[in-house]
Scaffold this motif. Sequence first.
Motif, mmCIF file in Angstrom:
data_model
loop_
_atom_site.group_PDB
_atom_site.id
_atom_site.type_symbol
_atom_site.label_atom_id
_atom_site.label_comp_id
_atom_site.label_asym_id
_atom_site.label_seq_id
_atom_site.Cartn_x
_atom_site.Cartn_y
_atom_site.Cartn_z
ATOM 1 N N UNK A 194 50.097 -8.090 71.667
ATOM 2 C CA UNK A 194 49.821 -6.777 70.634
ATOM 3 C C UNK A 194 49.690 -7.268 69.130
ATOM 4 N N UNK A 195 49.585 -8.683 69.033
ATOM 5 C CA UNK A 195 48.910 -8.914 67.680
ATOM 6 C C UNK A 195 47.567 -8.589 67.463
ATOM 7 N N UNK A 196 47.199 -7.823 66.393
ATOM 8 C CA UNK A 196 45.919 -7.499 66.393
ATOM 9 C C UNK A 196 45.012 -7.907 64.849
ATOM 10 N N UNK A 211 52.686 -2.543 67.664
ATOM 11 C CA UNK A 211 53.950 -2.084 68.141
ATOM 12 C C UNK A 211 54.620 -1.742 66.794
ATOM 13 N N UNK A 212 53.742 -1.389 65.648
ATOM 14 C CA UNK A 212 54.133 -0.844 64.607
ATOM 15 C C UNK A 212 54.858 -1.925 63.826
ATOM 16 N N UNK A 272 52.954 6.104 67.733
ATOM 17 C CA UNK A 272 53.702 5.436 68.855
ATOM 18 C C UNK A 272 54.784 6.436 69.579
ATOM 19 N N UNK A 273 55.253 7.258 68.905
ATOM 20 C CA UNK A 273 56.117 8.217 69.324
ATOM 21 C C UNK A 273 55.558 9.601 69.640
ATOM 22 N N UNK A 274 53.991 9.735 69.759
ATOM 23 C CA UNK A 274 53.414 10.779 70.168
ATOM 24 C C UNK A 274 52.064 9.939 70.929
#
Length: 477
Positions: A194-196, A211-212, A272-274
Motif C-alpha cells: 500500500x505504499x502509494x 493505510x493512512x 478508511x473507517x467508512x
Amino acid sequence: MTASTARRRRRALSRLLVAAPLLAAGTLTGVPAAHAAAADDVRVNEVVTTGDTNDSIELYNKGAATVDVSGWVLKDDDKSHSYKIASGTTLAPGGFRAFDVSGGFGLGSKDEARLYLADGKTLVDSFAWSEHSDPSWSRCVDGTGGFEQATTTTLGGANDCGTGGGGGGSTTPVAWPGGSGVVTADGSGVFGEDLSGLYQEGSVLWGAQNSGKLWRLVRDGSGGRQPDTADGWSSGKTLRFPGGSGSPDSEGVTLTGAGSAGGVFVASERNGDASGTSRLSVLKYDVGGSGSSLTAAKEWNLTSDLPSTGSNLGLEGITWIPDAALTGAGFRDGSTGAAYDPARYGAHSGGVFFVGVEGTGMIHGYVLADSGAYTRVASFTSGMPGVMELQWEPQASRLWAVCDDTCDGRHHTLKIDAGGAFATTAVYDRPSGMPNYNNEGFSLAGADECTAGSKPVYWSDDTADGGHALRRGTLTC
C-alpha cells in the motif's frame, strides 16, 4: 439529433427570446434574461451509462458567453424522471460540467439524455442511444461533433477523441527516456503493501501509504531510502482528518513552494473507517512536531464537485504547479474561459493543485483558498484509463501522469499548448528492465542531482513485489 428535433428546439428558444422582457416580471421563471440568448450554446456532450462511474450526463458551453444553468432540468426518456441542476451553477465559455443523475434515475442500454430549461418544457438539447456506453458516449469534437463510443471517460473535461488528451504530441509509446534498469531502493519488508504517492524535497522523499500513514524517508548511504529515525518518523506517522478522527486513504502527496515547512498536502479518496463512501479530499498537515500521528490542519473536500466514482477509484495523485509557471505558459482558466489570473482568487498557496482520478483517468486543477474554499480551474484527460500519480517537473515545464500495471506502467507527459490547455506531448513505456509492477507512486529528483546527463527517479510498488516497495531508476535531464 433529428432535423425535426432541431427545428422544435430552435422554435422553442425563439419563443423564449421573444418572452425575454417578461423574465424580470417572473412570467417565465428560472432563466436569467442575460443568458437566454446563449442557451442554445449549451450541449449534451458526454454520457456514461455503465461501469465504475455512476450514470452521468456532461454539459458543454460552446459559446462565447457564460451561461447560468441554475434550475435547468436533465431527463432520460421517461418524462417523470428528472434531475434539477443546483442554483448558482454556471458554464463558462468552453466549460464542462458533469452531473451524476444516478440518484434520480438510471440510464439504460436504450435511452435518451435530454436537457431542458428551468420550465421543464423547453428542450435545449438531447442525445439518444441504443446500447450502453463503453465506457463513454462522447461528442467528437466537443460541442459540435457527432457522438461516438470513446475509449476513455472524460467527465468534466475535453473528450478523448483520439487526440490523447488534447493533441500536440505523439501518443505512440516510445522507450523510457533514461536507463533501462532499475534497482530496489528499500529494505525488505520495511513498508509492506500500500505504499502509494511520492514526492522528493531535496534529500527527503515523502511517501503516502493507503493505510493512512505518511513517511519521511532519508538516504541510506547506498542510493536507497530508509525511514527517518528522528522526531517520531521511524514507523511513519498516522494521519487523521481535522478534529483527530478517521483514517484518510492517503494516495498522493505534494508540497508547495514553501516546502514542508508550509505544510504537506495529501490526496485522499475515502475515510478508511467508512470505506464504502467516497471522500475526495486534499488535506494539509503540519509535519513539524514529534508525535506519532498527524491531524489535518485543513481539508478541502472536493467530493460534490467531481463526477462520482467507486469509493476506491478516487483521488490517487496530486501535484502543485506555481502560479508563475502557469501564467508564463498562458494557462487558460476553465472556470472563466480567460487567461488564468491568480489575483482573482485572493489568498491561496501561490499555485494550483492538480489531482488525478483513478476511475476516470481525468486530471482536475484546483485553486485551494486559505479560507477553505476551492475553485476548479481545469479538467482534462490524461489519455489513460486511470491516473495513479502526478508530478510537476519544473526544469522541463511538464506534467507527468503515471498509470500502474493496468496500463503496463505507462507514463504520459503533458504541457500547456497554444490554447492554454494541457496537452499530451509524449507517452513513455516503463523502463524495459522493470517488470509490470503495480506502481502507484513516481518521483523525480531536481536538477541539482543531474550527473552525466541523468538524474534519479523513484517508483513505489503498492503490492510490494518481492518484499520491496521502492525502486530507483534514472531519467535523462
